[in-house]
Design a protein around this motif. Structure first.
Motif, short mmCIF file in Angstrom:
data_model
loop_
_atom_site.label_atom_id
_atom_site.label_comp_id
_atom_site.label_asym_id
_atom_site.label_seq_id
_atom_site.Cartn_x
_atom_site.Cartn_y
_atom_site.Cartn_z
N VAL A 199 -2.67 12.31 -88.22
CA VAL A 199 -1.98 11.37 -87.35
C VAL A 199 -2.90 10.22 -86.97
O VAL A 199 -2.49 9.06 -86.97
N VAL A 200 -4.15 10.55 -86.69
CA VAL A 200 -5.10 9.48 -86.36
C VAL A 200 -5.21 8.50 -87.51
O VAL A 200 -5.13 7.28 -87.33
N ILE A 245 -2.16 6.41 -87.71
CA ILE A 245 -2.12 5.40 -86.66
C ILE A 245 -3.04 4.25 -87.02
O ILE A 245 -2.70 3.08 -86.89
N ILE A 246 -4.23 4.60 -87.55
CA ILE A 246 -5.15 3.53 -87.94
C ILE A 246 -4.52 2.66 -89.01
O ILE A 246 -4.56 1.44 -88.97
N LEU A 247 -3.89 3.29 -89.99
CA LEU A 247 -3.35 2.54 -91.12
C LEU A 247 -2.12 1.72 -90.74
O LEU A 247 -1.98 0.57 -91.12
N PHE A 248 -1.22 2.35 -89.99
CA PHE A 248 0.09 1.70 -89.83
C PHE A 248 0.30 1.10 -88.46
O PHE A 248 1.14 0.22 -88.30
N VAL A 249 -0.42 1.57 -87.45
CA VAL A 249 -0.11 1.12 -86.10
C VAL A 249 -1.09 0.07 -85.63
O VAL A 249 -0.71 -0.95 -85.08
N ASN A 253 0.92 37.19 -87.51
CA ASN A 253 -0.17 36.62 -86.74
C ASN A 253 -1.01 35.67 -87.57
O ASN A 253 -1.52 34.67 -87.06
N MET A 254 -1.14 35.98 -88.86
CA MET A 254 -1.91 35.09 -89.73
C MET A 254 -1.25 33.72 -89.80
O MET A 254 -1.92 32.69 -89.69
N ILE A 255 0.08 33.73 -89.93
CA ILE A 255 0.77 32.44 -90.01
C ILE A 255 0.59 31.67 -88.70
O ILE A 255 0.38 30.45 -88.71
N LEU A 256 0.64 32.37 -87.59
CA LEU A 256 0.39 31.71 -86.30
C LEU A 256 -1.00 31.09 -86.28
O LEU A 256 -1.17 29.92 -85.91
N GLY A 257 -1.99 31.87 -86.71
CA GLY A 257 -3.36 31.36 -86.71
C GLY A 257 -3.50 30.15 -87.61
O GLY A 257 -4.13 29.15 -87.24
N ILE A 258 -2.87 30.25 -88.78
CA ILE A 258 -2.94 29.11 -89.71
C ILE A 258 -2.31 27.89 -89.06
O ILE A 258 -2.83 26.78 -89.16
N ALA A 259 -1.20 28.12 -88.36
CA ALA A 259 -0.50 26.99 -87.74
C ALA A 259 -1.40 26.32 -86.70
O ALA A 259 -1.46 25.09 -86.62
N PHE A 260 -2.12 27.11 -85.92
CA PHE A 260 -3.00 26.51 -84.92
C PHE A 260 -4.13 25.74 -85.58
O PHE A 260 -4.46 24.62 -85.18
N ALA A 261 -4.71 26.33 -86.61
CA ALA A 261 -5.81 25.64 -87.30
C ALA A 261 -5.30 24.37 -87.95
O ALA A 261 -5.94 23.32 -87.91
N GLU A 262 -4.09 24.49 -88.50
CA GLU A 262 -3.54 23.35 -89.21
C GLU A 262 -3.23 22.21 -88.25
O GLU A 262 -3.31 21.04 -88.62
N ALA A 263 -2.90 22.56 -87.02
CA ALA A 263 -2.57 21.52 -86.04
C ALA A 263 -3.71 20.52 -85.95
O ALA A 263 -3.49 19.31 -85.85
N VAL A 264 -4.95 21.01 -86.02
CA VAL A 264 -6.10 20.12 -85.94
C VAL A 264 -6.12 19.16 -87.12
O VAL A 264 -6.35 17.96 -86.98
N ALA A 265 -5.82 19.70 -88.29
CA ALA A 265 -5.76 18.84 -89.47
C ALA A 265 -4.68 17.79 -89.31
O ALA A 265 -4.85 16.63 -89.68
N ILE A 266 -3.57 18.22 -88.70
CA ILE A 266 -2.48 17.26 -88.50
C ILE A 266 -2.90 16.17 -87.52
O ILE A 266 -2.54 15.01 -87.67
#
Lengths: 233, 81, 436
Positions: free
Chosen positions: B72-73, B76-80, B55-68
């Motif tokens: 990505v933003v 996108i700013i740099l390359f797109v 469950n910890m890894i799941l939680g980390i994955a969700f939190a990390e998604a925000v960082a991702i």
């Protein structure tokens, strides 16, 4: 989208690619793997059960064995003790026998050597007599009859000193050559001893040395010579 | 050195990309909290460690998604754009 | 005790390869070129084997390589299954056994359904993420002319010429690319006008700085302009420009007389000589020797196409598992018609309906979340690794490398884990929903 590299062609290519991989593995690998894993899990469970049963059986057997072992150990201890004692006795006996035998052999060898030496010395006695007679003949320029010569020799070798009388019942007589039987009886008569031990020591040159207990009567030629040399000095 | 319009836009894009990455602060704290909670829980009940770690890894994955998303933003700013 | 020796051995090997080898090969290994950082997979071959429009990117090659390794590993390990496994089968069973155990813990009786997809994804991603870390992947490739906006270096033999650490190279322009391309094609692109402008500028700069000559390569150097060079050496850029314009006019007139440059072209350039010189002095100095390397292999998971495709597959799989467990009623999770029907009795049912609609968004965002998580982690890892190597080619990248090994494993695990959890939720959670 293009700048992020998202491209319909590549996207579909990747989908198809992964689909193929998944299809191949799902057909060829995973069923066998899950089967194997399930089988192994079942087998391990079975084996754990077996192991528990075996453990029980083993414990029973162990108790039995301990009992038997304790008994056997008692018996064995007794046997071992007995055997050890017997063995020790045997060893002692063997050692004793060996020591006796060795002693006997040594004594026999010593007696033999003594006899041999005495025999040789007895042989030399005649030679010494012959030499002495011929030397005396040269010296005094006169023939000497054999009887006289013999008596001279006899005196030289076996005349007991006068002080030897009445020394005791047990004496030791040391002579330069082994004494003949008649000489021995003369000595016996002279000393009046009952038990006489005869010894031969060529180092005293001539005469007799008679020992009784702590008394020594020195009638030897060597004793005379050393007294002479002390006087001459 | 002369700064023309293109240079100016590049500069703004770079600053914007950097600012977008501020968004990873939240997930950073969040992941820290998740792990803290998980470790406390494991400390209290070590037998449940497997379940907790999952469950910890799941939680980390969700939190990390925000960082991702922040990453990505900024990409996108740099390359797109 | 054995562990200590192993650790010392690892340290010794990394010091040797990260420190001593670059040290011995100074100038070859100590300085690392700043690689091209771009999001799309770089094109290695366009119109592959003559088929129009078939472009092969390096991420695609890496994907195919991953396929091969996955298939070889999986089939090689399970070709002859034995109860007491050998090394390969043992390794394979350790991995799959772990996943299978997790699947059984999480999905219970449904484990057999989810396991194949989950295990395939884990294996595929693990191998893809670790192939990316093999030395020479992402660094050995085709050398070609730097395109517009890319950072190029001169080449020496078959490698880029990076003279010092942190050498940022030169940002190429369209013109550089064309020049370079012409040179590569063998037809020496020889533009006398450009040469005249360039040599005039260098002569003017030499006069301004009172030195014998100024060389583009050695003095100005990669990455800076003539203006910057003159400025930093205390010269006046304007004076250089003025002198250069005069020189250009003079030389062009001479060339027009000699016939090497046509009279019209000379006239046009002379008319615009101030602008031409101003442009060249600040950045663009007609270089035809800027190259970059496009690696043959780049991490398969640094391509959004792959990660989003996997995300989509995972999404479809989750829906499929849900439908297979609950039939069409599965979709009432999103369009909560039962709650709407009971709204009369339970007004909060409207709220449930709205929440269900929101679920659609969160469900679809799973595709993006899956795809971008994987892509973001691996792409950022790759960039971190190359930028670290660019800045400090010794020892430090080894630490980053170890981190990347870990990240590759964790991301593969997280992807398959999330798939497992979402699938088991889709298969199990619904009956509970209906009860209230």
């Amino acid at each position: 989208m293009e700048a992020l590299g998202i491209n319909l062609g590549f996207f579909i290519a990747q989908l198809v690619n992964f689909g193929i991989i998944f299809f191949l593995l799902a057909r060829g690998v995973w069923p066998r793997v899950t089967k194997m894993l399930d089988e192994r899990a079942a087998k391990i469970a079975q084996q754990l059960e077996d192991a528990r049963a075996a453990e029980e059986a083993r414990e029973n057997a162990e108790r039995e064995r301990d009992k038997m072992l304790a008994q056997a150990r008692g018996d064995g201890q007794k046997l071992v003790e007995e055997a050890r004692q017997r063995g020790e006795e045997q060893v002692k006996q063997i050692l004793r026998d060996a020591a006796t035998e060795a002693e006997q052999q040594r004594a026999a060898a010593r007696a033999q050597a003594e006899e041999e030496r005495n025999r040789i010395l007895a042989d030399t006695r005649d030679q010494i007599a012959a030499l002495a007679i011929s030397a005396t003949e040269r010296l005094i320029g006169d023939g000497m009859d054999e009887k006289r010569a013999k008596s001279v020799l006899k005196r030289f070798f076996s005349e007991a000193p006068a002080e030897a009388k009445g020394l005791g019942k047990q004496i030791t007589v040391i002579s330069a050559v082994p004494l003949a039987d008649d000489e021995k009886s003369d000595v016996k008569k002279l000393t009046g001893a009952d038990q006489i031990e005869y010894k031969v020591d060529p180092a005293i040159l001539g005469g007799l040395v008679i020992r009784a207990g702590d008394k020594v009567v020195d009638g030897s030629v060597r004793g005379d010579l050393s007294a002479l040399s002390a006087q001459l000095r | 050195m002369e700064i023309n319009g293109t240079d100016f836009i590049t500069a703004l894009k770079t600053i914007g990309a950097g600012l977008a990455m501020i968004g990873v602060i939240g997930p950073g704290i969040g992941i820290g909290l998740v792990v803290q909670g998980a470790l406390t829980a494991i400390g209290r009940n070590p037998d449940a460690a497997d379940q907790i770690i999952t469950n910890m890894i799941l939680g980390i994955a969700f939190a990390e998604a925000v960082a991702i998303y922040a990453l990505v933003v900024s990409l996108i700013i740099l390359f797109v754009m | 005790m054995k562990g200590v020796w192993i650790l010392l051995g690892i340290i010794a090997v990394s010091v040797f390869f990260c420190g001593i080898v670059p040290g011995l090969m100074a100038g070859q290994g100590i300085a690392v070129a700043l690689p091209v950082i771009m999001v799309p997979g770089e094109k290695v071959w366009e119109d592959f084997v003559g088929i129009k429009g078939l472009t092969i990117t390096n991420t695609l090659i890496a994907t195919l390589l991953t396929d091969v390794v996955v298939l070889l590993f999986a089939f090689g390990a399970t070709r002859q299954m034995k109860t007491i496994p050998g090394r390969l089968q043992g390794l394979f069973e350790v991995i799959t056994g772990l996943l299978y155990g997790l699947a059984k813990n999480t999905a219970g009786a449904n484990a057999k359904k989810v396991f194949p997809l989950m295990a395939t994804i884990f294996l595929f991603l693990l191998i893809a993420n670790w192939i990316k870390l093999i030395p020479s992947v992402e660094s050995v490739g085709l050398m070609h002319c730097a395109e517009d906006g890319m950072v190029g270096y001169e080449k020496v033999g078959n490698r880029l010429d990076v003279r010092k650490t942190m050498d940022r190279g030169v940002r190429a322009t369209e013109e550089n690319y064309n020049l370079c391309h012409h040179k590569e094609d063998g037809a020496a692109h020889h533009d006398p006008t450009e040469e005249i402008v360039q040599s005039a500028l260098l002569t003017a700069a030499a006069q301004e700085l009172k030195v014998e000559s100024v060389s583009l390569k050695d003095d100005v150097g990669n990455g800076s302009s003539i203006a910057a060079y003159v400025g930093s050496n205390g010269g006046s850029v304007e004076a250089v420009q003025t002198a250069a314009v005069a020189l250009v006019v003079e030389e062009l007139n001479k060339a027009a007389e000699a016939g090497t440059v046509s009279a019209e072209e000379a006239a046009t350039v002379i008319d615009n000589s101030a602008e031409v010189v101003a442009e060249v002095v600040t950045e663009n100095y007609y270089r035809d020797d800027l190259y970059i390397v496009t690696p043959f292999l780049r991490g398969a998971t640094t391509d959004l196409n792959l990660t989003l495709a996997l995300g989509l597959l995972a999404f479809i799989a989750i829906q499929y598992f849900g439908v297979s467990a609950h039939g069409i009623r599965y979709f009432t999770k999103f369009v909560n018609t039962p709650a709407l029907e009971n709204a009369g009795k339970n007004p909060m049912g409207i709220m449930d309906f709205a929440v269900g609609l929101l679920e659609i968004i969160s469900e679809i965002s799973k595709i993006l979340s899956f795809g971008f998580r994987l892509f973001g982690n691996l792409f950022a890892g790759g960039v971190l690794l190359v930028v670290m190597s660019f800045m400090l080619s010794m020892l430090v990248p080894a630490g980053v490398y170890a981190l990347e090994l870990f990240v590759g494993l964790i991301q593969a695990f997280v992807f398959s884990m999330l798939l497992l959890v979402f699938s088991s939720m889709a298969m199990a959670g619904h009956g509970h929903d209906e009860s209230h």
